[in-house]
Design an enzyme around this catalytic site. Structure first.
Site, mmCIF file in Angstrom:
data_model
loop_
_atom_site.group_PDB
_atom_site.id
_atom_site.type_symbol
_atom_site.label_atom_id
_atom_site.label_comp_id
_atom_site.label_asym_id
_atom_site.label_seq_id
_atom_site.Cartn_x
_atom_site.Cartn_y
_atom_site.Cartn_z
ATOM 1 N N GLY A 147 0.835 -1.201 0.000
ATOM 2 C CA GLY A 147 0.000 0.000 0.000
ATOM 3 C C GLY A 147 0.866 1.246 0.000
ATOM 4 N N THR A 174 -10.976 2.183 -6.117
ATOM 5 C CA THR A 174 -12.217 2.952 -6.276
ATOM 6 C C THR A 174 -12.791 2.706 -7.673
ATOM 7 N N ALA A 253 -3.890 14.145 -8.139
ATOM 8 C CA ALA A 253 -5.090 13.857 -7.341
ATOM 9 C C ALA A 253 -4.963 14.417 -5.925
ATOM 10 N N GLN A 290 -19.003 30.709 25.634
ATOM 11 C CA GLN A 290 -17.603 30.884 25.206
ATOM 12 C C GLN A 290 -16.987 29.602 24.647
ATOM 13 N N GLU A 374 -4.416 7.913 -1.131
ATOM 14 C CA GLU A 374 -3.520 8.881 -1.793
ATOM 15 C C GLU A 374 -2.322 9.213 -0.909
HETATM 16 P P1 TGC Z 1 10.996 7.749 -4.725
HETATM 17 O O1 TGC Z 1 12.390 7.202 -4.927
HETATM 18 O O2 TGC Z 1 10.807 8.842 -3.736
HETATM 19 O O3 TGC Z 1 10.420 8.243 -6.135
HETATM 20 C C1 TGC Z 1 10.485 7.456 -7.302
HETATM 21 C C2 TGC Z 1 10.424 8.413 -8.491
HETATM 22 O O4 TGC Z 1 9.161 9.096 -8.469
HETATM 23 C C3 TGC Z 1 9.365 10.525 -8.324
HETATM 24 N N1 TGC Z 1 8.326 10.993 -7.394
HETATM 25 C C4 TGC Z 1 7.266 11.708 -7.777
HETATM 26 N N2 TGC Z 1 6.925 12.224 -8.957
HETATM 27 C C5 TGC Z 1 5.783 12.921 -9.025
HETATM 28 N N3 TGC Z 1 4.959 13.111 -7.954
HETATM 29 C C6 TGC Z 1 5.280 12.597 -6.755
HETATM 30 N N4 TGC Z 1 4.468 12.773 -5.707
HETATM 31 C C7 TGC Z 1 6.483 11.871 -6.622
HETATM 32 N N5 TGC Z 1 7.092 11.236 -5.591
HETATM 33 C C8 TGC Z 1 8.212 10.708 -6.081
HETATM 34 C C9 TGC Z 1 10.756 10.662 -7.765
HETATM 35 O O5 TGC Z 1 11.328 11.913 -8.110
HETATM 36 C C10 TGC Z 1 11.466 9.509 -8.448
HETATM 37 O O6 TGC Z 1 11.726 9.892 -9.787
HETATM 38 P P2 TGC Z 1 13.024 9.355 -10.576
HETATM 39 O O7 TGC Z 1 13.022 10.103 -11.861
HETATM 40 O O8 TGC Z 1 14.200 9.681 -9.675
HETATM 41 O O9 TGC Z 1 12.837 7.886 -10.726
HETATM 42 O O10 TGC Z 1 10.052 6.520 -4.425
HETATM 43 P P3 TGC Z 1 9.883 5.624 -3.134
HETATM 44 O O11 TGC Z 1 9.734 4.208 -3.581
HETATM 45 O O12 TGC Z 1 10.981 5.934 -2.130
HETATM 46 O O13 TGC Z 1 8.464 6.081 -2.580
HETATM 47 C C11 TGC Z 1 8.310 7.152 -1.796
HETATM 48 C C12 TGC Z 1 6.844 7.233 -1.239
HETATM 49 C C13 TGC Z 1 6.714 6.360 -0.009
HETATM 50 C C14 TGC Z 1 6.688 8.678 -0.853
HETATM 51 C C15 TGC Z 1 5.799 6.808 -2.289
HETATM 52 O O14 TGC Z 1 5.889 5.452 -2.551
HETATM 53 C C16 TGC Z 1 4.391 7.147 -1.867
HETATM 54 O O15 TGC Z 1 3.926 8.254 -2.120
HETATM 55 N N6 TGC Z 1 3.658 6.184 -1.220
HETATM 56 C C17 TGC Z 1 2.233 6.355 -0.922
HETATM 57 C C18 TGC Z 1 1.425 5.473 -1.871
HETATM 58 C C19 TGC Z 1 0.123 6.122 -2.258
HETATM 59 O O16 TGC Z 1 -0.105 7.308 -2.105
HETATM 60 N N7 TGC Z 1 -0.752 5.321 -2.824
HETATM 61 C C20 TGC Z 1 -1.994 5.830 -3.337
HETATM 62 C C21 TGC Z 1 -2.686 4.808 -4.195
HETATM 63 S S1 TGC Z 1 -3.912 5.508 -5.257
HETATM 64 C C22 TGC Z 1 -5.142 5.978 -4.244
HETATM 65 O O17 TGC Z 1 -5.090 5.937 -3.058
HETATM 66 C C23 TGC Z 1 -6.347 6.482 -4.962
HETATM 67 S S2 TGC Z 1 -7.651 6.928 -3.959
HETATM 68 C C24 TGC Z 1 -8.711 7.332 -5.193
HETATM 69 C C25 TGC Z 1 -9.915 8.084 -4.758
HETATM 70 O O18 TGC Z 1 -9.872 9.351 -4.749
HETATM 71 O O19 TGC Z 1 -10.956 7.426 -4.540
HETATM 72 P P1 FAD Z 2 -0.236 0.295 4.868
HETATM 73 O O1 FAD Z 2 0.706 0.801 3.846
HETATM 74 O O2 FAD Z 2 -0.151 -1.145 5.253
HETATM 75 O O3 FAD Z 2 -0.074 1.193 6.165
HETATM 76 C C1 FAD Z 2 -0.577 0.801 7.451
HETATM 77 C C2 FAD Z 2 -0.071 1.819 8.468
HETATM 78 O O4 FAD Z 2 1.345 1.787 8.518
HETATM 79 C C3 FAD Z 2 -0.448 3.260 8.124
HETATM 80 O O5 FAD Z 2 -0.744 3.958 9.299
HETATM 81 C C4 FAD Z 2 0.827 3.808 7.519
HETATM 82 O O6 FAD Z 2 0.927 5.235 7.663
HETATM 83 C C5 FAD Z 2 1.870 3.086 8.340
HETATM 84 N N1 FAD Z 2 3.156 3.006 7.644
HETATM 85 C C6 FAD Z 2 3.461 2.360 6.479
HETATM 86 N N2 FAD Z 2 4.729 2.549 6.158
HETATM 87 C C7 FAD Z 2 5.272 3.326 7.125
HETATM 88 C C8 FAD Z 2 6.557 3.898 7.359
HETATM 89 N N3 FAD Z 2 7.570 3.717 6.483
HETATM 90 N N4 FAD Z 2 6.745 4.636 8.469
HETATM 91 C C9 FAD Z 2 5.728 4.853 9.329
HETATM 92 N N5 FAD Z 2 4.496 4.358 9.173
HETATM 93 C C10 FAD Z 2 4.274 3.608 8.085
HETATM 94 N N6 FAD Z 2 -5.431 2.585 -4.129
HETATM 95 C C11 FAD Z 2 -5.357 2.578 -5.494
HETATM 96 O O7 FAD Z 2 -4.340 2.195 -6.070
HETATM 97 N N7 FAD Z 2 -6.426 3.007 -6.239
HETATM 98 C C12 FAD Z 2 -7.586 3.426 -5.689
HETATM 99 O O8 FAD Z 2 -8.522 3.811 -6.406
HETATM 100 C C13 FAD Z 2 -7.704 3.415 -4.270
HETATM 101 N N8 FAD Z 2 -8.886 3.747 -3.671
HETATM 102 C C14 FAD Z 2 -9.038 3.555 -2.325
HETATM 103 C C15 FAD Z 2 -10.301 3.700 -1.740
HETATM 104 C C16 FAD Z 2 -10.473 3.448 -0.389
HETATM 105 C C17 FAD Z 2 -11.828 3.521 0.211
HETATM 106 C C18 FAD Z 2 -9.356 3.098 0.418
HETATM 107 C C19 FAD Z 2 -9.515 2.853 1.903
HETATM 108 C C20 FAD Z 2 -8.102 2.976 -0.140
HETATM 109 C C21 FAD Z 2 -7.936 3.169 -1.533
HETATM 110 N N9 FAD Z 2 -6.690 2.947 -2.142
HETATM 111 C C22 FAD Z 2 -6.584 2.969 -3.522
HETATM 112 C C23 FAD Z 2 -5.568 2.431 -1.363
HETATM 113 C C24 FAD Z 2 -4.858 3.468 -0.497
HETATM 114 O O9 FAD Z 2 -4.048 4.304 -1.266
HETATM 115 C C25 FAD Z 2 -4.046 2.706 0.557
HETATM 116 O O10 FAD Z 2 -4.971 2.195 1.497
HETATM 117 C C26 FAD Z 2 -3.017 3.583 1.246
HETATM 118 O O11 FAD Z 2 -2.008 3.985 0.347
HETATM 119 C C27 FAD Z 2 -2.381 2.868 2.448
HETATM 120 O O12 FAD Z 2 -1.998 1.566 2.125
HETATM 121 P P2 FAD Z 2 -2.438 0.340 3.086
HETATM 122 O O13 FAD Z 2 -3.905 0.435 3.308
HETATM 123 O O14 FAD Z 2 -1.904 -0.898 2.483
HETATM 124 O O15 FAD Z 2 -1.741 0.641 4.467
#
Ligand code: TGC
Ligand code: FAD
Length: 395
Positions: A147, A174, A253, A290, A374
């Site tokens: 995740g 989603t 996003a 208050q 996100e």
């Molecule tokens: P890292 O080495 O930091 O970066 C790899 C490459 O990516 C570039 N980069 C970015 N570019 C654009 N925007 C960003 N926010 C970027 N962050 C990093 C970076 O410059 C590098 O580029 P290059 O050219 O050097 O290769 O990567 P890392 O593996 O150490 O990861 C860092 C970390 C933990 C911050 C990243 O993995 C992260 O953001 N994790 C969170 C995962 C996340 O947000 N998942 C979301 C899934 S989608 C979702 O939740 C949709 S919800 C949909 C709804 O609205 O319903």
């Molecule tokens: P984990 O990564 O297992 O994290 C669990 C806990 O550990 C969290 O508190 C986290 O902050 C903590 N943690 C993890 N790593 C560290 C660290 N290095 N240091 C300290 N704490 C840490 N994803 C998609 O790709 N597409 C979608 O459309 C999408 N829609 C979603 C819709 C819903 C309703 C939900 C709930 C999630 C959706 N997601 C989607 C997934 C979402 O992006 C992930 O749930 C989120 O990124 C966290 O991943 P995880 O749930 O596996 O938690």
């Protein structure tokens, strides 16, 4: 105190940010606000209560231009700037975070990668139909075991003639059970992350729904399971390799969410302010006490700070200067702010605050997801930590 309609909304613009907006921003805001008032607010409690997605809204969201507001008009987007995009997300989330999610996923996680990384043929084929809501898309990055750390993804493709064969699974996606297509991120044989457009009727693809959510109940969430799914090479994004691809989409996003969360906060604040004037205890409106005023004053203070933050972020984004770390800070701050505002608003409503007579609990429960998806609250903190220290806590 302003009492009705637009007056109330103006009262939320404490520092006159409206004066910085252009006419098209105000028009976009008004038309989305009107649509939310007429098409979302009357039905959303019922859909959330039944944990059902109001799928008829997908087309209507297309009609009001909620998908890809800042994607060029030639591809069906709105051709507007980043502030217009943000304001539209704010107004949608004033209605419900799940409705904002419908637009975020379609515009920022499906249309945006096709626009940014797709071939001209991919753009022509998909973008206009996604812009109208004729096609529904989803975005598959998260996996059951990966995740917060998508770099660990296990979903993979291997070459087979004119196609790739895709295997693996995505979790928490989603819209996946109702989507016509999925943007999927998978590792190739060289270990590089590639993006592709996978059509829903592909053999070997299933998208079961995830049930039992207490949050984002009006949004449908599911899995994506790939068992030897054949993906023609023409469906792969030609212009991107590596994690930068999906993370760029997340930046887009997350920016919208930073704005959107303000909408949820405003709806809670508005309801609490009104209730505090109407509700009497000890012979006078509770708003005269208050401790209630402290809550309201702190709520509008935090909302105002969040508004100023996204205003500046939007200006930077318009100049192409918004850094991912700045977007992380804004997403984290504003979502947390909205959740705190919802909690305080709930208290001001007393017992009524736990019922669906008021939008508070729905917003509060939704915001628990928004705090996590996100990028979680803590992951965004670590992104800021990395940015300010130069030391990476992830590796
Ligand atoms: P890292 O080495 O930091 O970066 C790899 C490459 O990516 C570039 N980069 C970015 N570019 C654009 N925007 C960003 N926010 C970027 N962050 C990093 C970076 O410059 C590098 O580029 P290059 O050219 O050097 O290769 O990567 P890392 O593996 O150490 O990861 C860092 C970390 C933990 C911050 C990243 O993995 C992260 O953001 N994790 C969170 C995962 C996340 O947000 N998942 C979301 C899934 S989608 C979702 O939740 C949709 S919800 C949909 C709804 O609205 O319903
Ligand atoms: P984990 O990564 O297992 O994290 C669990 C806990 O550990 C969290 O508190 C986290 O902050 C903590 N943690 C993890 N790593 C560290 C660290 N290095 N240091 C300290 N704490 C840490 N994803 C998609 O790709 N597409 C979608 O459309 C999408 N829609 C979603 C819709 C819903 C309703 C939900 C709930 C999630 C959706 N997601 C989607 C997934 C979402 O992006 C992930 O749930 C989120 O990124 C966290 O991943 P995880 O749930 O596996 O938690």
């Amino acid at each position: 105190m302003p009492s009705t309609g637009e007056d109330r909304y103006r009262a939320h613009d404490y520092f006159g940010v409206d004066e910085l907006l252009q006419e098209d921003h105000i028009l976009a805001r008004q038309s989305v606000r009107d649509w939310v008032k007429n098409s979302v607010s009357p039905i959303i409690e019922d859909y959330a209560n039944r944990a059902e997605c109001p799928v008829h809204l997908f087309r209507e969201l297309g009609e009001i231009g909620a998908y890809g507001p800042s994607i060029p008009a030639q591809y069906g987007g709105g051709g507007m700037d980043e502030i217009a995009y943000g304001i539209i997300m704010q107004e949608l989330e004033r209605g419900d975070s799940g409705v904002r999610s419908m637009a975020s996923v379609q515009g920022s996680l499906v249309m945006y990668p096709i626009f940014r990384f797709g071939s001209e043929a991919q753009k022509q084929k998909y973008l206009p139909k996604l812009a109208t809501g004729e096609l529904i898309g989803c975005f598959g990055l998260t996996e059951p075991n990966h995740g917060s750390n998508p770099a660990g993804m296990e979903t993979y493709i291997r070459e087979d003639g004119d196609s790739y064969i895709l295997n693996g699974s995505k979790m928490w996606i989603t819209n996946s059970p109702i989507a016509d297509l999925a943007i999927v991120w998978a590792r190739d044989e060289a270990g590089k992350i590639r993006g592709m457009i996978v059509e829903k009727d592909s053999k070997g693809l299933s998208a079961p729904a995830i049930h039992g959510k207490w949050s984002l109940r009006a949004s449908i969430t599911g899995e994506l399971v790939f068992e030897d799914v054949r993906v023609p090479k023409a469906q792969i994004f030609p212009d991107i390799e590596g994690l930068k691809g999906p993370l760029s989409c997340l930046s887009k996003a997350r920016y919208g969410i930073a704005w959107g969360a303000i909408g949820a906060a405003l709806d809670c604040y508005d309801s609490a302010l009104r209730y505090s004037i109407e509700r009497e205890q000890f012979g006078r409106p509770i708003g005269g006490f208050q401790l209630i005023q402290k809550k309201l004053a702190e709520m509008i203070t935090e909302i105002t700070k969040a508004q100023l933050l996204v205003w500046r972020l939007g200006s930077l984004a318009n100049e192409g200067r918004a850094r991912p770390a700045q977007i992380s800070m804004a997403k984290r701050n504003n979502v947390h702010m909205a959740l705190e505002v919802a909690r305080e608003a709930r208290q001001i409503h007393g017992g009524m605050g736990i019922t669906n007579e008021y939008p508070i609990m729905r917003h509060m429960m939704n915001l628990e997801t928004v705090l996590t998806y996100e990028g979680t609250h803590d992951i965004h903190l670590l992104i800021t930590g990395h940015d300010v220290t130069g030391l990476n806590a992830f590796s």
